[in-house]
Design a protein around this motif. Structure first.
Motif, PDB file in Angstrom:
ATOM      1  N   MET A 168      76.516  64.044  61.569  1.00  0.00           N
ATOM      2  CA  MET A 168      76.372  63.005  62.583  1.00  0.00           C
ATOM      3  C   MET A 168      77.685  62.775  63.324  1.00  0.00           C
ATOM      4  O   MET A 168      78.774  63.002  62.796  1.00  0.00           O
ATOM      5  N   VAL A 169      77.547  62.295  64.568  1.00  0.00           N
ATOM      6  CA  VAL A 169      78.689  61.908  65.394  1.00  0.00           C
ATOM      7  C   VAL A 169      78.353  60.609  66.114  1.00  0.00           C
ATOM      8  O   VAL A 169      77.185  60.247  66.267  1.00  0.00           O
ATOM      9  N   ALA A 170      79.401  59.930  66.553  1.00  0.00           N
ATOM     10  CA  ALA A 170      79.230  58.736  67.385  1.00  0.00           C
ATOM     11  C   ALA A 170      80.319  58.746  68.452  1.00  0.00           C
ATOM     12  O   ALA A 170      81.444  59.199  68.209  1.00  0.00           O
ATOM     13  N   PHE A 171      79.970  58.251  69.624  1.00  0.00           N
ATOM     14  CA  PHE A 171      80.947  58.238  70.715  1.00  0.00           C
ATOM     15  C   PHE A 171      80.472  57.324  71.838  1.00  0.00           C
ATOM     16  O   PHE A 171      79.303  56.923  71.885  1.00  0.00           O
ATOM     17  N   GLU A 172      81.387  57.007  72.739  1.00  0.00           N
ATOM     18  CA  GLU A 172      81.064  56.305  73.983  1.00  0.00           C
ATOM     19  C   GLU A 172      81.162  57.291  75.134  1.00  0.00           C
ATOM     20  O   GLU A 172      82.124  58.067  75.216  1.00  0.00           O
ATOM     21  N   VAL A 173      80.165  57.297  76.012  1.00  0.00           N
ATOM     22  CA  VAL A 173      80.170  58.190  77.173  1.00  0.00           C
ATOM     23  C   VAL A 173      81.036  57.560  78.260  1.00  0.00           C
ATOM     24  O   VAL A 173      80.754  56.456  78.730  1.00  0.00           O
ATOM     25  N   LEU A 174      82.082  58.274  78.667  1.00  0.00           N
ATOM     26  CA  LEU A 174      83.033  57.741  79.649  1.00  0.00           C
ATOM     27  C   LEU A 174      82.737  58.212  81.069  1.00  0.00           C
ATOM     28  O   LEU A 174      82.822  57.433  82.017  1.00  0.00           O
ATOM     29  N   SER A 175      82.423  59.492  81.225  1.00  0.00           N
ATOM     30  CA  SER A 175      82.169  60.036  82.560  1.00  0.00           C
ATOM     31  C   SER A 175      81.426  61.354  82.439  1.00  0.00           C
ATOM     32  O   SER A 175      81.388  61.980  81.372  1.00  0.00           O
ATOM     33  N   VAL A 176      80.833  61.769  83.559  1.00  0.00           N
ATOM     34  CA  VAL A 176      80.064  63.006  83.617  1.00  0.00           C
ATOM     35  C   VAL A 176      80.478  63.740  84.888  1.00  0.00           C
ATOM     36  O   VAL A 176      80.458  63.154  85.974  1.00  0.00           O
ATOM     37  N   ARG A 177      80.867  64.997  84.766  1.00  0.00           N
ATOM     38  CA  ARG A 177      81.312  65.745  85.946  1.00  0.00           C
ATOM     39  C   ARG A 177      80.568  67.072  86.049  1.00  0.00           C
ATOM     40  O   ARG A 177      80.165  67.680  85.049  1.00  0.00           O
ATOM     41  N   GLU A 178      80.388  67.525  87.267  1.00  0.00           N
ATOM     42  CA  GLU A 178      79.780  68.827  87.515  1.00  0.00           C
ATOM     43  C   GLU A 178      80.690  69.935  87.012  1.00  0.00           C
ATOM     44  O   GLU A 178      81.915  69.882  87.171  1.00  0.00           O
ATOM     45  N   ARG A 179      80.094  70.971  86.426  1.00  0.00           N
ATOM     46  CA  ARG A 179      80.857  72.155  86.047  1.00  0.00           C
ATOM     47  C   ARG A 179      80.771  73.195  87.163  1.00  0.00           C
ATOM     48  O   ARG A 179      79.693  73.518  87.646  1.00  0.00           O
ATOM     49  N   THR A 180      81.919  73.707  87.543  1.00  0.00           N
ATOM     50  CA  THR A 180      81.971  74.731  88.596  1.00  0.00           C
ATOM     51  C   THR A 180      82.741  75.957  88.115  1.00  0.00           C
ATOM     52  O   THR A 180      83.259  76.725  88.927  1.00  0.00           O
ATOM     53  N   ASP A 181      82.796  76.129  86.791  1.00  0.00           N
ATOM     54  CA  ASP A 181      83.634  77.171  86.204  1.00  0.00           C
ATOM     55  C   ASP A 181      82.842  78.351  85.675  1.00  0.00           C
ATOM     56  O   ASP A 181      83.336  79.119  84.854  1.00  0.00           O
ATOM     57  N   SER A 191      82.787  63.472  79.355  1.00  0.00           N
ATOM     58  CA  SER A 191      83.969  62.936  78.685  1.00  0.00           C
ATOM     59  C   SER A 191      83.530  61.814  77.749  1.00  0.00           C
ATOM     60  O   SER A 191      82.793  60.906  78.149  1.00  0.00           O
ATOM     61  N   ILE A 192      83.964  61.903  76.479  1.00  0.00           N
ATOM     62  CA  ILE A 192      83.565  60.907  75.485  1.00  0.00           C
ATOM     63  C   ILE A 192      84.789  60.355  74.756  1.00  0.00           C
ATOM     64  O   ILE A 192      85.820  61.021  74.660  1.00  0.00           O
ATOM     65  N   ARG A 193      84.651  59.150  74.252  1.00  0.00           N
ATOM     66  CA  ARG A 193      85.633  58.579  73.322  1.00  0.00           C
ATOM     67  C   ARG A 193      84.988  58.553  71.954  1.00  0.00           C
ATOM     68  O   ARG A 193      83.925  57.964  71.758  1.00  0.00           O
ATOM     69  N   ILE A 194      85.615  59.205  70.987  1.00  0.00           N
ATOM     70  CA  ILE A 194      85.035  59.329  69.651  1.00  0.00           C
ATOM     71  C   ILE A 194      85.034  57.980  68.933  1.00  0.00           C
ATOM     72  O   ILE A 194      86.035  57.244  68.944  1.00  0.00           O
ATOM     73  N   LEU A 195      83.896  57.661  68.318  1.00  0.00           N
ATOM     74  CA  LEU A 195      83.740  56.452  67.515  1.00  0.00           C
ATOM     75  C   LEU A 195      83.446  56.843  66.067  1.00  0.00           C
ATOM     76  O   LEU A 195      83.100  57.990  65.776  1.00  0.00           O
ATOM     77  N   ASP A 196      83.572  55.865  65.165  1.00  0.00           N
ATOM     78  CA  ASP A 196      83.336  56.100  63.750  1.00  0.00           C
ATOM     79  C   ASP A 196      81.894  55.748  63.407  1.00  0.00           C
ATOM     80  O   ASP A 196      81.447  54.631  63.666  1.00  0.00           O
ATOM     81  N   VAL A 197      81.148  56.695  62.834  1.00  0.00           N
ATOM     82  CA  VAL A 197      79.741  56.464  62.522  1.00  0.00           C
ATOM     83  C   VAL A 197      79.545  55.253  61.608  1.00  0.00           C
ATOM     84  O   VAL A 197      78.746  54.362  61.916  1.00  0.00           O
TER      85      VAL A 197
END
Length: 238
Positions: A168-181, A191-197
């Motif tokens: 399991m993982v937990a996190f806060e969603v910070l932003s979402v960007r298009e991939r062009t790579d 982009s996420i900030r890791i949280l403690d389950v």
């Protein structure tokens, strides 16, 4: 029932959105983070594994970016409902809690020693493409991570949640960007900030009930995060 569109709803800081994530987003050796086997619990992967992934446990507060797969091979999935069979499986009267324990037939052995009998043909497992991912910005997530692919059927829309879990993982969603790579079918990077389950154990768990429903493995071809989105409708998981 809890809906984020109701002015009387709790603050988003009081609940977490439940998702499932597969190898197209979190896996050892993935190109976005180069996780090692032990970073993602690959050495202890098993049906019903619910330990927190080591990298996430040891890096609470760190911001990282996760890739989310591509159209037709997504990495993040929302459940819009919880099957009654999970409720009936026990050990509690809450089906999602039973999945997270896990209960008999949904990760642990049942009377026939079958750990997975209740994990196939799960209705309304929704692959998340750009629009659905963008709707989660600002929300906390708790997720079970799979060691392989989660397969989806579209007629009717169902998911197969059998297979080994990394944990399991937990996190806060910070932003979402298009991939062009790379491929034009790549889904966004998140982009996420890791949280403690364990720290989220007292938070209410909710389902992303208005996650955008897809017509097929290729439609809509939704890879660019929209500038604005509708508010997620979040219902209490039962």
């Amino acid at each position: 029932m809890t809906s984020s569109e109701n002015e009387n709803d709790p603050n988003p800081n009081d609940f977490v959105v439940f998702l499932v994530i597969d190898e197209d987003s979190i896996d050892n050796g993935d190109e976005s983070n180069n996780f090692s086997d032990t970073d993602v619990n690959d050495q202890i992967a098993a049906i019903g594994q619910r330990e927190q992934l080591r990298f996430f446990k040891e890096n609470v507060g760190k911001t990282i970016e996760l890739y989310t797969g591509e159209v037709g091979d997504e990495g993040w999935f929302a459940l819009k409902t919880i099957p009654n069979r999970w409720v009936n499986a026990g050990p509690t009267e809450n089906g999602l809690r039973n999945f997270l324990v896990p209960g008999p037939g949904i990760g642990s052995p049942n009377i026939d020693d079958d750990r997975e009998v209740l994990l196939d043909e799960i209705p309304d497992v929704i692959p998340l493409r750009a629009t659905g991912l963008k709707m989660l910005v600002g929300y906390k997530v708790i997720a079970v991570v799979y060691d392989g692919d989660i397969s989806i059927n579209y007629s009717p829309l169902e998911g197969n949640l059998q297979g080994a879990n990394l944990g399991m993982v937990a996190f806060e969603v910070l932003s979402v960007r298009e991939r062009t790579d790379g491929s034009d079918s790549f889904l966004p990077a998140v982009s996420i900030r890791i949280l403690d389950v364990p720290a989220l154990s007292d938070f209410g768990r909710v389902l992303f009930s208005n996650a955008p429903v897809l017509q097929s493995s290729s439609e809509p071809f939704d890879v660019v995060p929209p500038a604005t989105t509708t508010i997620p409708v979040l219902i209490q998981a039962n």
